[in-house]
Write a protein that holds these residues in place. Structure first.
Motif, PDB file in Angstrom:
ATOM      1  N   VAL A 216      15.980  19.753  13.348  1.00  0.00           N
ATOM      2  CA  VAL A 216      16.746  18.478  13.259  1.00  0.00           C
ATOM      3  C   VAL A 216      16.062  17.430  12.278  1.00  0.00           C
ATOM      4  O   VAL A 216      16.537  16.413  11.948  1.00  0.00           O
ATOM      5  N   GLY A 217      14.847  17.979  11.898  1.00  0.00           N
ATOM      6  CA  GLY A 217      14.003  16.861  10.872  1.00  0.00           C
ATOM      7  C   GLY A 217      14.521  17.103   9.485  1.00  0.00           C
ATOM      8  O   GLY A 217      13.783  16.593   8.637  1.00  0.00           O
ATOM      9  N   ALA A 218      15.251  18.124   9.251  1.00  0.00           N
ATOM     10  CA  ALA A 218      15.379  18.421   7.716  1.00  0.00           C
ATOM     11  C   ALA A 218      16.065  17.279   7.212  1.00  0.00           C
ATOM     12  O   ALA A 218      17.019  16.617   7.413  1.00  0.00           O
ATOM     13  N   GLY A 219      15.649  16.916   5.833  1.00  0.00           N
ATOM     14  CA  GLY A 219      15.915  15.837   5.206  1.00  0.00           C
ATOM     15  C   GLY A 219      15.658  14.370   5.503  1.00  0.00           C
ATOM     16  O   GLY A 219      16.213  13.548   4.980  1.00  0.00           O
ATOM     17  N   ALA A 220      14.755  14.518   6.505  1.00  0.00           N
ATOM     18  CA  ALA A 220      14.559  13.282   6.975  1.00  0.00           C
ATOM     19  C   ALA A 220      13.103  12.711   6.632  1.00  0.00           C
ATOM     20  O   ALA A 220      12.224  11.650   7.217  1.00  0.00           O
ATOM     21  N   ILE A 221      12.471  13.254   5.734  1.00  0.00           N
ATOM     22  CA  ILE A 221      11.004  12.808   5.108  1.00  0.00           C
ATOM     23  C   ILE A 221      11.091  11.689   4.288  1.00  0.00           C
ATOM     24  O   ILE A 221      12.127  11.435   3.527  1.00  0.00           O
ATOM     25  N   SER A 222      10.228  10.950   4.348  1.00  0.00           N
ATOM     26  CA  SER A 222      10.132   9.510   4.098  1.00  0.00           C
ATOM     27  C   SER A 222       9.012   9.268   3.142  1.00  0.00           C
ATOM     28  O   SER A 222       7.742   9.736   3.405  1.00  0.00           O
ATOM     29  N   ASP A 223       9.035   8.933   1.871  1.00  0.00           N
ATOM     30  CA  ASP A 223       7.903   8.161   1.250  1.00  0.00           C
ATOM     31  C   ASP A 223       7.198   6.835   1.616  1.00  0.00           C
ATOM     32  O   ASP A 223       6.315   6.313   1.261  1.00  0.00           O
ATOM     33  N   PHE A 224       7.865   6.167   2.952  1.00  0.00           N
ATOM     34  CA  PHE A 224       7.562   5.081   3.361  1.00  0.00           C
ATOM     35  C   PHE A 224       6.754   5.053   4.748  1.00  0.00           C
ATOM     36  O   PHE A 224       6.911   4.109   5.164  1.00  0.00           O
ATOM     37  N   LEU A 225       6.320   6.115   5.268  1.00  0.00           N
ATOM     38  CA  LEU A 225       5.569   6.213   6.335  1.00  0.00           C
ATOM     39  C   LEU A 225       4.339   5.544   6.225  1.00  0.00           C
ATOM     40  O   LEU A 225       3.535   5.888   5.143  1.00  0.00           O
ATOM     41  N   ASN A 226       4.124   4.639   7.265  1.00  0.00           N
ATOM     42  CA  ASN A 226       2.870   3.843   6.998  1.00  0.00           C
ATOM     43  C   ASN A 226       2.762   2.880   6.057  1.00  0.00           C
ATOM     44  O   ASN A 226       1.580   2.528   5.783  1.00  0.00           O
ATOM     45  N   VAL A 227       3.690   2.593   5.251  1.00  0.00           N
ATOM     46  CA  VAL A 227       3.755   1.435   4.237  1.00  0.00           C
ATOM     47  C   VAL A 227       3.062   0.217   4.686  1.00  0.00           C
ATOM     48  O   VAL A 227       3.851  -0.388   5.891  1.00  0.00           O
ATOM     49  N   GLN A 228       2.313  -0.576   4.292  1.00  0.00           N
ATOM     50  CA  GLN A 228       1.706  -1.903   4.644  1.00  0.00           C
ATOM     51  C   GLN A 228       2.129  -2.968   3.614  1.00  0.00           C
ATOM     52  O   GLN A 228       1.772  -2.718   2.584  1.00  0.00           O
ATOM     53  N   PHE A 229       2.446  -4.213   4.098  1.00  0.00           N
ATOM     54  CA  PHE A 229       2.572  -5.355   3.001  1.00  0.00           C
ATOM     55  C   PHE A 229       1.070  -6.319   3.175  1.00  0.00           C
ATOM     56  O   PHE A 229       1.033  -6.589   4.487  1.00  0.00           O
ATOM     57  N   GLU A 230       0.685  -6.706   2.327  1.00  0.00           N
ATOM     58  CA  GLU A 230      -0.424  -7.484   2.521  1.00  0.00           C
ATOM     59  C   GLU A 230      -0.151  -8.762   1.532  1.00  0.00           C
ATOM     60  O   GLU A 230       0.341  -8.859   0.310  1.00  0.00           O
TER      61      GLU A 230
ATOM     62  N   SER B 211       0.933  -1.077  -0.101  1.00  0.00           N
ATOM     63  CA  SER B 211       0.011   0.138   0.203  1.00  0.00           C
ATOM     64  C   SER B 211       0.855   1.301   0.052  1.00  0.00           C
ATOM     65  O   SER B 211       1.929   1.007   0.730  1.00  0.00           O
ATOM     66  N   ALA B 212       0.434   2.228  -0.807  1.00  0.00           N
ATOM     67  CA  ALA B 212       1.221   3.498  -0.860  1.00  0.00           C
ATOM     68  C   ALA B 212       1.559   4.212   0.390  1.00  0.00           C
ATOM     69  O   ALA B 212       0.347   4.262   1.512  1.00  0.00           O
ATOM     70  N   GLY B 213       2.542   4.598   0.986  1.00  0.00           N
ATOM     71  CA  GLY B 213       3.106   5.363   2.104  1.00  0.00           C
ATOM     72  C   GLY B 213       2.194   6.814   1.804  1.00  0.00           C
ATOM     73  O   GLY B 213       2.054   7.236   0.857  1.00  0.00           O
ATOM     74  N   ARG B 214       2.507   7.767   2.866  1.00  0.00           N
ATOM     75  CA  ARG B 214       2.098   9.256   2.684  1.00  0.00           C
ATOM     76  C   ARG B 214       3.175   9.948   3.462  1.00  0.00           C
ATOM     77  O   ARG B 214       3.854   9.443   4.365  1.00  0.00           O
ATOM     78  N   HIS B 215       3.428  10.804   2.825  1.00  0.00           N
ATOM     79  CA  HIS B 215       4.135  12.042   3.779  1.00  0.00           C
ATOM     80  C   HIS B 215       3.813  13.447   3.338  1.00  0.00           C
ATOM     81  O   HIS B 215       3.107  13.630   2.492  1.00  0.00           O
ATOM     82  N   LYS B 216       4.121  14.352   4.410  1.00  0.00           N
ATOM     83  CA  LYS B 216       3.795  15.702   4.395  1.00  0.00           C
ATOM     84  C   LYS B 216       4.684  16.821   3.930  1.00  0.00           C
ATOM     85  O   LYS B 216       5.771  16.370   4.718  1.00  0.00           O
ATOM     86  N   GLU B 217       4.663  17.255   3.057  1.00  0.00           N
ATOM     87  CA  GLU B 217       5.848  18.288   2.634  1.00  0.00           C
ATOM     88  C   GLU B 217       5.838  19.357   3.423  1.00  0.00           C
ATOM     89  O   GLU B 217       4.822  20.064   3.630  1.00  0.00           O
ATOM     90  N   VAL B 218       6.972  19.544   4.035  1.00  0.00           N
ATOM     91  CA  VAL B 218       7.121  20.437   5.083  1.00  0.00           C
ATOM     92  C   VAL B 218       8.459  21.093   4.782  1.00  0.00           C
ATOM     93  O   VAL B 218       9.533  20.719   4.461  1.00  0.00           O
TER      94      VAL B 218
END
Length: 213
Positions: free
Chosen positions: A28-42, A13-20
Motif C-alpha cells: 500500500v505504500g508503493a509510490g508514497a516515498i517523499s523527499d520531504f520527510l522530517n524537513v524543518q524550517f528555521e 534543512s534537507a529531508g531524508r528518505h529511504k529507497e525501498v
C-alpha cells in the motif's frame, strides 16, 4: 521586512528518505516515498508575530511556466527605490502639492522594469507607507494579521505531534498530545482545488497517481 513575504527569512534543512523496493500490487505504500520527510524550517531573521510565511520556488519555476511574476530581486530593487526616493524628498514631502508629488514619483519610477514597478505604489500618497513597510508587505496587505485576529481565528497546534505511524507502510502519522473531546477541531487543513487535467504528465498516456484516489 519588505523581503519577509519572499521567504528569504528562513532556510530549509534537507529531508531524508529511504529507497525501498515495493510491489504496487501488494504494498500500500508503493509510490508514497517523499523527499520531504522530517524537513524543518528555521528563521534566519526576526519575524513579526502574525506574519504569514511563504515558500519561495525561485524565479525559474515561474519563468518556465510563462508567469511574469516579481522575484526576490524585484522586491529588493523596489525597496531600494522607495528608500532613495524618500531620502531625496522626505524633508519637503509635506510641502509639495499633490501634482508635484505625482510628477516626481512618476519620473522616478517610469523607467523601471515592469515587475519592479508592479510591487510599488501606484499612488504617490502611499509612497511613505510603502517605504516604511517594505514593498513585499505593502503589495500583500493581508500577509500580516493582528494579535486580535489571531486570537479570534487562529488555532494552537500543540494538541498533536508527528511520529512514525503504527500502520505498516503508512509513513508519518499524527498523535494526540492530550485528550481530544468529541466534536473538537483537531487541525485545520487548507486545500487547493486542482483539475484532473493538471495531473497529466509529459509522457503520453501517463498520469499522476493522485488520479487513482
Amino acid at each position: 521586512q519588505g523581503r519577509n513575504a519572499m521567504m528569504i527569512d528562513g532556510k530549509t534543512s534537507a529531508g531524508r528518505h529511504k529507497e525501498v523496493t515495493m510491489d504496487r500490487t501488494t504494498d500500500v505504500g508503493a509510490g508514497a516515498i517523499s523527499d520531504f520527510l522530517n524537513v524543518q524550517f528555521e528563521s534566519t531573521q526576526d519575524i513579526a508575530a502574525g506574519s504569514e510565511l511563504f515558500v519561495g520556488y525561485g524565479p525559474k519555476w515561474f519563468e518556465d511556466r510563462g508567469m511574469n511574476l516579481p522575484t526576490t530581486e524585484n522586491y529588493a530593487q523596489a525597496d531600494d527605490v522607495l528608500s532613495l526616493f524618500m531620502k531625496l524628498h522626505r524633508a519637503k514631502w509635506t510641502e509639495l502639492s499633490p501634482e508635484e508629488k505625482a510628477k516626481k514619483w512618476t519620473a522616478f519610477t517610469q523607467k523601471l522594469e515592469f515587475k519592479t514597478r508592479s510591487v510599488l505604489p501606484q499612488s504617490h500618497d502611499e509612497v511613505p507607507q510603502a517605504a516604511e513597510m517594505g514593498s513585499a508587505q505593502f503589495s500583500l496587505p493581508g500577509s500580516r494579521r493582528s494579535m486580535e485576529w489571531l486570537e479570534s481565528n487562529g488555532q494552537c497546534m500543540s494538541n498533536m505531534r508527528a511520529g512514525r505511524s503504527t500502520i505498516p507502510q503508512a509513513g508519518t502519522g499524527a498523535f494526540a498530545t492530550r485528550r481530544l473531546n468529541g466534536g473538537e477541531v483537531i487541525s485545520p487543513v487548507p486545500t487547493l482545488p486542482i483539475s484532473r487535467e493538471s495531473l497529466s504528465m509529459e509522457a503520453e498516456n501517463t498520469q499522476q497517481l493522485a488520479l487513482n484516489y
